[in-house]
Enzyme design. Structure first.
Site, PDB file in Angstrom:
ATOM      1  N   GLU A  83      26.769 -38.082  84.759  1.00  0.00           N
ATOM      2  CA  GLU A  83      25.717 -37.625  85.665  1.00  0.00           C
ATOM      3  C   GLU A  83      24.983 -38.844  86.222  1.00  0.00           C
ATOM      4  O   GLU A  83      23.848 -38.745  86.663  1.00  0.00           O
ATOM      5  CB  GLU A  83      24.785 -36.611  85.006  1.00  0.00           C
ATOM      6  CG  GLU A  83      24.245 -36.968  83.652  1.00  0.00           C
ATOM      7  CD  GLU A  83      23.442 -35.837  83.027  1.00  0.00           C
ATOM      8  OE1 GLU A  83      22.487 -35.370  83.658  1.00  0.00           O
ATOM      9  OE2 GLU A  83      23.776 -35.429  81.906  1.00  0.00           O
ATOM     10  N   CYS A 120      24.901 -32.783  81.002  1.00  0.00           N
ATOM     11  CA  CYS A 120      25.449 -33.334  79.756  1.00  0.00           C
ATOM     12  C   CYS A 120      26.657 -32.564  79.232  1.00  0.00           C
ATOM     13  O   CYS A 120      27.280 -32.968  78.257  1.00  0.00           O
ATOM     14  CB  CYS A 120      24.360 -33.367  78.685  1.00  0.00           C
ATOM     15  SG  CYS A 120      22.918 -34.288  79.212  1.00  0.00           S
ATOM     16  N   HIS A 243      24.862 -31.072  71.284  1.00  0.00           N
ATOM     17  CA  HIS A 243      24.412 -32.055  72.274  1.00  0.00           C
ATOM     18  C   HIS A 243      23.073 -32.610  71.784  1.00  0.00           C
ATOM     19  O   HIS A 243      22.199 -31.844  71.369  1.00  0.00           O
ATOM     20  CB  HIS A 243      24.243 -31.397  73.649  1.00  0.00           C
ATOM     21  CG  HIS A 243      23.467 -32.262  74.607  1.00  0.00           C
ATOM     22  ND1 HIS A 243      23.817 -33.573  74.835  1.00  0.00           N
ATOM     23  CD2 HIS A 243      22.345 -32.024  75.337  1.00  0.00           C
ATOM     24  CE1 HIS A 243      22.947 -34.098  75.688  1.00  0.00           C
ATOM     25  NE2 HIS A 243      22.045 -33.195  75.990  1.00  0.00           N
TER      26      HIS A 243
HETATM   27  N1  COA Z   1       4.348 -37.863  63.879  1.00  0.00           N
HETATM   28  C1  COA Z   1       5.344 -36.970  63.765  1.00  0.00           C
HETATM   29  N2  COA Z   1       5.746 -36.159  64.799  1.00  0.00           N
HETATM   30  C2  COA Z   1       5.071 -36.274  65.966  1.00  0.00           C
HETATM   31  C3  COA Z   1       4.013 -37.185  66.145  1.00  0.00           C
HETATM   32  C4  COA Z   1       3.660 -37.996  65.030  1.00  0.00           C
HETATM   33  N3  COA Z   1       2.681 -38.910  65.119  1.00  0.00           N
HETATM   34  N4  COA Z   1       3.555 -37.060  67.403  1.00  0.00           N
HETATM   35  C5  COA Z   1       4.293 -36.100  68.003  1.00  0.00           C
HETATM   36  N5  COA Z   1       5.206 -35.623  67.128  1.00  0.00           N
HETATM   37  C6  COA Z   1       6.228 -34.592  67.370  1.00  0.00           C
HETATM   38  C7  COA Z   1       5.718 -33.387  68.119  1.00  0.00           C
HETATM   39  O1  COA Z   1       5.103 -32.449  67.261  1.00  0.00           O
HETATM   40  C8  COA Z   1       7.003 -32.872  68.756  1.00  0.00           C
HETATM   41  O2  COA Z   1       7.761 -32.180  67.790  1.00  0.00           O
HETATM   42  P1  COA Z   1       7.905 -30.575  67.869  1.00  0.00           P
HETATM   43  O3  COA Z   1       8.506 -30.274  69.227  1.00  0.00           O
HETATM   44  O4  COA Z   1       8.835 -30.243  66.762  1.00  0.00           O
HETATM   45  O5  COA Z   1       6.528 -30.028  67.727  1.00  0.00           O
HETATM   46  C9  COA Z   1       7.785 -34.160  69.045  1.00  0.00           C
HETATM   47  O6  COA Z   1       7.198 -35.167  68.221  1.00  0.00           O
HETATM   48  C10 COA Z   1       7.707 -34.614  70.485  1.00  0.00           C
HETATM   49  O7  COA Z   1       6.345 -34.726  70.823  1.00  0.00           O
HETATM   50  P2  COA Z   1       5.815 -34.203  72.217  1.00  0.00           P
HETATM   51  O8  COA Z   1       4.347 -34.433  72.287  1.00  0.00           O
HETATM   52  O9  COA Z   1       6.312 -32.819  72.465  1.00  0.00           O
HETATM   53  O10 COA Z   1       6.559 -35.241  73.163  1.00  0.00           O
HETATM   54  P3  COA Z   1       6.506 -35.390  74.719  1.00  0.00           P
HETATM   55  O11 COA Z   1       5.640 -34.362  75.339  1.00  0.00           O
HETATM   56  O12 COA Z   1       6.163 -36.821  74.987  1.00  0.00           O
HETATM   57  O13 COA Z   1       7.996 -35.165  75.210  1.00  0.00           O
HETATM   58  C11 COA Z   1      10.058 -34.076  75.640  1.00  0.00           C
HETATM   59  C12 COA Z   1       9.005 -34.446  74.569  1.00  0.00           C
HETATM   60  C13 COA Z   1      11.296 -33.535  74.977  1.00  0.00           C
HETATM   61  C14 COA Z   1       9.469 -33.031  76.562  1.00  0.00           C
HETATM   62  C15 COA Z   1      10.421 -35.346  76.450  1.00  0.00           C
HETATM   63  O14 COA Z   1      10.974 -36.302  75.595  1.00  0.00           O
HETATM   64  C16 COA Z   1      11.360 -35.085  77.598  1.00  0.00           C
HETATM   65  O15 COA Z   1      10.952 -34.696  78.684  1.00  0.00           O
HETATM   66  N6  COA Z   1      12.680 -35.362  77.405  1.00  0.00           N
HETATM   67  C17 COA Z   1      13.676 -35.228  78.451  1.00  0.00           C
HETATM   68  C18 COA Z   1      14.241 -33.842  78.586  1.00  0.00           C
HETATM   69  C19 COA Z   1      15.055 -33.451  77.415  1.00  0.00           C
HETATM   70  O16 COA Z   1      15.609 -34.278  76.711  1.00  0.00           O
HETATM   71  N7  COA Z   1      15.188 -32.131  77.193  1.00  0.00           N
HETATM   72  C20 COA Z   1      15.947 -31.569  76.098  1.00  0.00           C
HETATM   73  C21 COA Z   1      16.921 -30.520  76.510  1.00  0.00           C
HETATM   74  S1  COA Z   1      18.261 -31.198  77.402  1.00  0.00           S
END
Ligand code: COA
Length: 444
Positions: A83, A120, A243
């Protein structure tokens, strides 16, 4: 009927590394545990200035061909899943074949080449196509090369920035394979979604939280589709590769999958003594109440010893490479398979004739689940990987260097910097041709 599947695998990481806890977290003013525990990632791989999806794919394919003693005449098909393509017309497989022809004596002029796109998921789709091609007999005794290669970059500051990664997985698809036979049953979950897309743009538009929900929803549909064809039970599968956009996503996917395939089985009955039976929609007045109960049940489920033992044995080992390289998009689920086999070999686990439930996903969106049977040659084949060495040798970027290399690979920037590493026995990007094509050379 002819059986076909994955005969060999090679992994090629980008030559640079960004440490998330040490380097990324302090600049972002975040707790390192957000990355290492929350997302489950320690580091990301990046391509050096002379690397891209073609060099990583070609380097993986060359090592695979050298190791298996293959020449281009043994290959009748080259499919690249990506991609991150930089050309809307000429497929990446032609660039990779061109690279390989520079170092092998004969050519791929009678090989069918293409490029597969479905976020993916495309690597899994390319394997499916190649398996069908082999089992149909159209292969004329030749094997297929499937190469999943991506540079998973996000806009700086995007929520996905911490999950970036870059690398390629090359797989040889052939009759009587050494690693796994791809079994014919598959389940699909597919819907028109806008969770992650790149409409004529290099970096994705992502609705991160929604993409996680869509991943789970499509995966549930795919499992249901497979269940229409055969019964599923958690104990049927020795390894369950998903994945891996980031390992934390797999934690959620695995809980959903286990809950789903244990429903109505002796596993649900055994767990009921501890956490009650699984909620059923008919027992609730509305959908919201049912969903809340399901979510509570899933949380309780993941706390049980039975679930945790299953997860530690069948899912955790699949994450062993991704934790240190980030998201490789099309390659991620194939890294998961390789990581689990590598772990099983290191721990003396016998996987001969055991089954895998391979759970792939691509945004946009589609999940596909299928079964593979591990073949007796798997240990010898997986022992050939040199992934630890590659990971160890990556150059450790400072945050400023990370910003520079991100700019180098950003089509809208014209940053020119010296490479951080010195290429050795590998294909490198070598500038632009007169028609705007990217050119490559092999460095001894
Ligand atoms: N200690 C332990 N865990 C922690 C933490 C800390 N200090 N701070 C945050 N976390 C955890 C959160 O609780 C969350 O876990 P949970 O979902 O089980 O509750 C995780 O870490 C991620 O934190 P979050 O605040 O949700 O991260 P984010 O808002 O910065 O982004 C995504 C997370 C996935 C939205 C982001 O990485 C993203 O956009 N990724 C690209 C898209 C993607 O990969 N999608 C997946 C499907 S293909």
């Amino acid at each position: 009927m002819t059986t076909a599947g994955i005969d060999a695998v090679e992994i090629r990481t980008g030559n640079l590394k960004l440490d998330l806890a040490e380097t990324f977290a302090p600049v972002k003013d975040e707790d390192p545990a957000k990355y290492t525990k929350g997302l489950g990632l320690h580091a990301s791989s990046f391509p050096d200035a002379y690397e891209d999806i073609v060099t990583m794919g070609a380097n993986a394919a060359k090592r695979l061909m050298d190791r298996k003693g293959l020449t281009p005449e043994d290959i009748g098909r080259i499919d690249v899943a990506t991609e991150s393509a930089f050309d809307h017309s000429k497929p990446v497989s032609t660039y990779i074949a061109g690279c390989l022809e520079d170092v092998f004596e004969d050519d791929f002029h009678h090989a069918n080449k293409g490029e597969r796109k479905f976020a993916c998921l495309a690597g899994t789709q390319a394997i499916d196509d190649a398996v069908n091609w082999v089992t149909s007999g159209k292969n004329r005794g030749r094997a297929a090369l499937v190469i999943a290669t991506d540079t998973a970059l996000y806009e700086r500051g995007d929520s996905g920035e911490a999950t970036q990664g870059a690398g390629a997985v090359a797989m040889l698809i052939d009759e009587d394979p050494d690693l796994t036979v791809v079994e014919p049953l598959q389940g699909f979950g597919s819907a028109d979604e806008t969770d992650f897309l790149k409409p004529n743009q290099q970096f994705p538009s992502v609705d991160g939280k929604r993409s996680m929900q869509v991943y789970l929803a499509r995966m549930r549909e795919a499992l249901r589709d497979l269940e229409e064809q055969r019964d599923l039970h958690p104990d049927d599968f020795a390894v369950v590769p998903f994945h891996i956009p980031f390992p934390g996503m797999v934690r959620k996917g695995a809980a959903l999958g286990y809950r789903h395939i244990s429903r109505g089985t002796d596993v649900e009955d055994a767990l009921a003594e501890e956490i009650g039976p699984q909620p059923r929609p008919d027992d609730f007045e509305d959908d919201e109440a049912f969903r809340d109960a399901l979510s509570e049940y899933t949380d309780d489920l993941t706390e049980t010893d039975r679930y945790q033992e299953w997860y530690d044995l069948t899912v955790e080992p699949t994450l062993g490479i991704s934790r240190y390289v980030g998201n490789w998009y099309t390659g991620s689920v194939h890294l998961a398979r390789a990581a689990a086999l590598r772990d099983a070999r290191e721990n003396g686990r016998d996987l001969d004739e055991q089954q895998m439930l391979v759970c792939s996903y691509g945004s946009g969106a589609q999940a596909e689940v299928h079964i593979e049977t591990v073949q007796p040659g798997w240990e010898e084949e997986i022992a050939q990987l040199n992934v630890e060495e590659q990971l160890r040798e990556r150059y450790d970027l400072s945050f400023t260097e990370y910003e520079q290399i991100h700019d180098v690979h950003n089509y809208d920037e014209s940053t020119d910097i010296d490479a951080f590493t010195t290429p050795e026995e590998e294909f490198v990007f070598d500038g632009w041709g007169r028609m705007g094509e990217r050119k490559y050379t092999y460095v001894e």
